[in-house]
Every structure is written in C-alpha cells, then in structure tokens.
Design a protein around this motif. Structure first.
Motif: not given
Length: 264
Positions: A88-89, A219-220
């Motif tokens: 979710d992060e 993106f992460s």
C-alpha cells in the motif's frame, strides 16, 4: 549431517538445505516379538517415538570431494532483492522470509527477515562465469562469425557454466524428449538473517519537452538499509566439476572476486 544433503522434489528442485537439530537412534531386533510389533505399529508420524531412544551428537560434517567457498557480502548502503510485488506504500517491496528457530526442542517461526536468495547470486555468477571462461580461453565475439558459434559459448552451452551449474537439456528433434540434462555441481544456500530498516526511494524520469514526469516512469520502491552489515553466503562446489576443463575453477573464482570488488 552432510553439508550437501538437501530435501529434494524431483531431480533438481527441492525444499533446500536443512539443519539437524536433534538426532536419536533406536535399534530393533525384528526376530524379537516385542520389537517386531513396535516396528509394525509405527506410523509415519515423526512425532511418535518408541521408548529407549539413544541421543546422538547432531553436528554438520564436512563433505569429502567438495570445496567450500564463503562470500562475505557487505552492502554499501541500500540494496534490493525484489519480491515482485508492491504494497500500500510502494510499487516494489524487498523479498523477505521467516526462519525456523528451535527452543527447547520446538520450532518457532521468526518475524520476516532479510532474504538474499541463492538463486539471485547463482544467476549472476553463472552469467559472469561464462564471460571469464571465454576470456581465459581466448573466445571473443569478433572471432565468431555465425549465430550458432555465438550460441555455443554462452548460457548453458558454455563449457564452464554447464560443468558447474548443469543444464536442463534440450528437446531431441526426433524423439521429442529432453536429452543431455546435467545436474549442477554447485550448492548455494539462502541468506536469511537480521531485521533491518526499510527505506522508500522514489524514482521519476522527466520528459525534456513538457518538464513533467514521463507516463509510467514515476514509481517508488522499498529498499533495505544494510550499511555496516555483513552477510555470509556459503557455496559448495563438487571437485568433479573442475576436472572437466582447465580454466573452469579460475573462471568461477574470478567471478566471485568480481562480487568482492563490487563489479557484479
């Protein structure tokens, strides 16, 4: 108790390395009616034991014919072995795994720990071994004229790679069956240890014309901070693999040195 013992599943894939925590033996005389009855009534449940077990020393024994290498991996700062999933992060999370620890004869699962998968290290080493073997034997791309010549010196067709890491073989054009399979001669073990801090890193590629983010390039990922940590990976190599070619051992060791130098 051998270092090379693995619980297998099929001829190559399996459940990995195990550790002998407790070792007990019981000798039965099957000509004795009582012992015979005990043997016949024993189920496959490993928790059921007979009376009169004798405790043995449970220790890992060296394996004859195998050479042990130890890689001590030290992250410069952040590192990531991707799980293939996001949360979710972030879009990508590090792969983690639980480990069984033994207390008072009972196994318990730990919280999720840092995992360096043996398959990741194995794949990188296999690719690099092919490079070093070709270099040491004088095989260069500009001397290979056809596509078939190039295919014969890379991947599973490379002599050193096949001798060390094996091959799944190829399909015979006549029988349509797999042939020339070769079992690998190098055993790796996963590194599962430590609970380290995760750090989110954000990445973006800028469109030079609009000044905004390129579509799909924002993106992460969640990386692991491992500065100051040392991870020890043990690699066992069957000596038979080195007998299949003069430069095979030198190629493997050169690839390992590249890891130590941070080149791989």
């Amino acid at each position: 108790q051998s270092q090379t013992f693995r619980i297998g599943s099929g001829s190559r894939s399996g459940f990995g390395k195990i550790k002998v925590v407790d070792l007990q033996t019981r000798r039965l005389d099957l000509e004795n009616d009582k012992d015979l009855q005990s043997y016949l009534e024993k189920s496959s449940n490993l928790a059921e034991i007979w009376d009169g077990w004798e405790k043995q020393i449970a220790e890992e024994k060296p394996s004859n014919g195998w050479i042990t290498y130890e890689l001590h991996l030290q992250p410069e700062d952040f590192f990531l072995f991707g799980s293939g999933f996001g949360d979710d992060e972030v879009d990508m999370t590090p792969v983690k795994e639980k480990k069984v620890v033994w207390k008072d004869g009972k196994g318990e699962l730990t919280e999720e720990l840092v995992l360096i998968p043996a398959t990741s290290v194995k794949g990188a080493l296999a690719h690099r071994v092919a490079y070093h073997y070709n270099k040491l034997t004088g095989v260069y791309a500009d001397n290979l004229e056809t596509e078939d010549e190039r295919k014969n010196v890379v991947g599973k067709n490379n002599k050193a790679v096949k001798a060390l890491f094996g091959s799944e073989g190829e399909i015979d054009k006549v029988t349509k069956k797999m042939v020339n399979q070769a079992r690998g001669n190098v055993f790796f073990s996963d590194v599962i240890e430590n609970t380290l801090e995760d750090k989110i890193l954000n990445h973006v590629a800028i469109d030079r014309f609009t000044g905004g983010a390129i579509d799909g390039a924002l993106f992460s990922e969640k990386t692991t901070y491992g500065k100051g940590q040392t991870f020890e990976m043990t690699i066992l190599v069957n000596e038979d693999a080195f007998s299949k070619g003069e430069k095979i051992q030198a190629s493997l060791e050169a690839a390992m040195i590249d890891i130590c130098k941070g080149l791989l």
